[in-house]
Design a protein around this motif. Structure first.
Motif, short mmCIF file in Angstrom:
data_model
loop_
_atom_site.label_atom_id
_atom_site.label_comp_id
_atom_site.label_asym_id
_atom_site.label_seq_id
_atom_site.Cartn_x
_atom_site.Cartn_y
_atom_site.Cartn_z
N ALA A 32 -27.74 -57.83 -60.51
CA ALA A 32 -28.63 -58.77 -59.83
C ALA A 32 -29.19 -58.10 -58.57
CB ALA A 32 -27.90 -60.04 -59.46
N VAL A 33 -30.49 -58.26 -58.36
CA VAL A 33 -31.17 -57.67 -57.20
C VAL A 33 -31.87 -58.78 -56.43
CG1 VAL A 33 -32.95 -56.04 -56.46
CG2 VAL A 33 -31.60 -55.56 -58.50
N THR A 34 -31.65 -58.84 -55.12
CA THR A 34 -32.35 -59.80 -54.27
C THR A 34 -33.56 -59.10 -53.66
OG1 THR A 34 -30.30 -60.96 -53.76
CG2 THR A 34 -32.16 -61.34 -52.28
N LEU A 35 -34.73 -59.68 -53.88
CA LEU A 35 -35.97 -59.12 -53.33
C LEU A 35 -36.06 -59.44 -51.84
CD1 LEU A 35 -38.39 -60.11 -56.22
CD2 LEU A 35 -37.08 -58.00 -55.95
N ASP A 36 -36.74 -58.58 -51.10
CA ASP A 36 -36.86 -58.80 -49.66
C ASP A 36 -37.97 -59.83 -49.36
OD1 ASP A 36 -39.33 -57.45 -49.77
OD2 ASP A 36 -38.53 -55.61 -48.91
N GLY A 37 -38.25 -60.06 -48.09
CA GLY A 37 -39.25 -61.04 -47.67
C GLY A 37 -40.66 -60.71 -48.09
N GLN A 38 -40.90 -59.46 -48.51
CA GLN A 38 -42.22 -59.05 -49.01
C GLN A 38 -42.24 -59.05 -50.54
OE1 GLN A 38 -44.80 -58.41 -46.87
NE2 GLN A 38 -43.33 -59.15 -45.36
N GLY A 39 -41.11 -59.39 -51.17
CA GLY A 39 -41.04 -59.43 -52.62
C GLY A 39 -40.72 -58.10 -53.27
N ALA A 40 -40.26 -57.13 -52.48
CA ALA A 40 -39.93 -55.81 -53.02
C ALA A 40 -38.43 -55.66 -53.19
CB ALA A 40 -40.45 -54.71 -52.10
N GLY A 41 -38.04 -54.90 -54.19
CA GLY A 41 -36.62 -54.64 -54.42
C GLY A 41 -36.42 -53.30 -55.08
N VAL A 42 -35.29 -52.69 -54.80
CA VAL A 42 -34.93 -51.40 -55.40
C VAL A 42 -33.46 -51.47 -55.77
CG1 VAL A 42 -34.66 -48.92 -55.00
CG2 VAL A 42 -36.62 -50.12 -54.03
N VAL A 43 -33.14 -50.95 -56.94
CA VAL A 43 -31.74 -50.84 -57.34
C VAL A 43 -31.49 -49.40 -57.78
CG1 VAL A 43 -32.14 -51.58 -59.73
CG2 VAL A 43 -29.89 -51.83 -58.74
N LEU A 44 -30.38 -48.87 -57.34
CA LEU A 44 -29.95 -47.54 -57.76
C LEU A 44 -28.83 -47.75 -58.77
CD1 LEU A 44 -30.12 -44.47 -57.53
CD2 LEU A 44 -28.39 -44.60 -55.74
N PHE A 45 -29.11 -47.44 -60.04
CA PHE A 45 -28.13 -47.57 -61.11
C PHE A 45 -27.32 -46.29 -61.15
CE2 PHE A 45 -27.43 -46.92 -65.81
CZ PHE A 45 -26.35 -47.76 -65.89
N ASP A 46 -26.00 -46.42 -61.04
CA ASP A 46 -25.12 -45.27 -60.93
C ASP A 46 -24.75 -44.62 -62.27
OD1 ASP A 46 -23.34 -47.08 -62.04
OD2 ASP A 46 -21.98 -47.10 -60.32
N GLY A 47 -25.36 -45.08 -63.35
CA GLY A 47 -25.12 -44.46 -64.65
C GLY A 47 -23.80 -44.84 -65.29
N ARG A 48 -23.22 -45.95 -64.84
CA ARG A 48 -21.95 -46.41 -65.39
C ARG A 48 -22.12 -47.76 -66.09
NH1 ARG A 48 -17.65 -43.49 -63.72
NH2 ARG A 48 -18.00 -42.08 -61.98
N GLY A 49 -21.37 -47.95 -67.16
CA GLY A 49 -21.35 -49.22 -67.87
C GLY A 49 -20.42 -50.20 -67.18
N VAL A 50 -20.25 -51.36 -67.79
CA VAL A 50 -19.42 -52.42 -67.22
C VAL A 50 -17.99 -51.95 -66.95
CG1 VAL A 50 -18.39 -54.68 -67.70
CG2 VAL A 50 -20.77 -54.27 -68.25
N GLY A 51 -17.41 -51.17 -67.85
CA GLY A 51 -16.03 -50.71 -67.67
C GLY A 51 -15.88 -49.53 -66.73
#
Length: 85
Positions: free
Chosen positions: A34-53
């Motif tokens: 889940a990513v929360t967008l900022d007050g300007q509506g922008a968001g960035v997520v860095l996926f670390d390349g790992r699955g759920v486990g």
């Protein structure tokens, strides 16, 4: 082992929440973020390349979907394997 890192950027409604889902090429879910967008509506997520486990993803084609708060997108990305020595 080499751990992949993938960055996804998005733009939607200010202060909204976007659900990022990662799928393998067979269509099996790998991870949800889940990513929360900022007050300007922008968001960035860095996926670390790992699955759920917590295991690092193996080589192959993966898909990411982003939905919610005015965002609807789908992209593919590759995780490359190591060559033998």
């Amino acid at each position: 082992s080499i751990q992949p890192n993938v960055q996804f950027g998005m733009r939607g409604k200010a202060n909204g929440t976007v659900e990022i889902r990662i799928w393998d090429e067979a269509g099996s879910p790998v991870r949800t973020i889940a990513v929360t967008l900022d007050g300007q509506g922008a968001g960035v997520v860095l996926f670390d390349g790992r699955g759920v486990g917590g295991a690092v993803l193996g080589p192959g084609l993966y898909w990411v979907t982003a939905t919610g708060s005015g965002v609807s997108d789908r992209q593919g990305f590759m995780v490359a394997g190591r060559r033998g020595r």
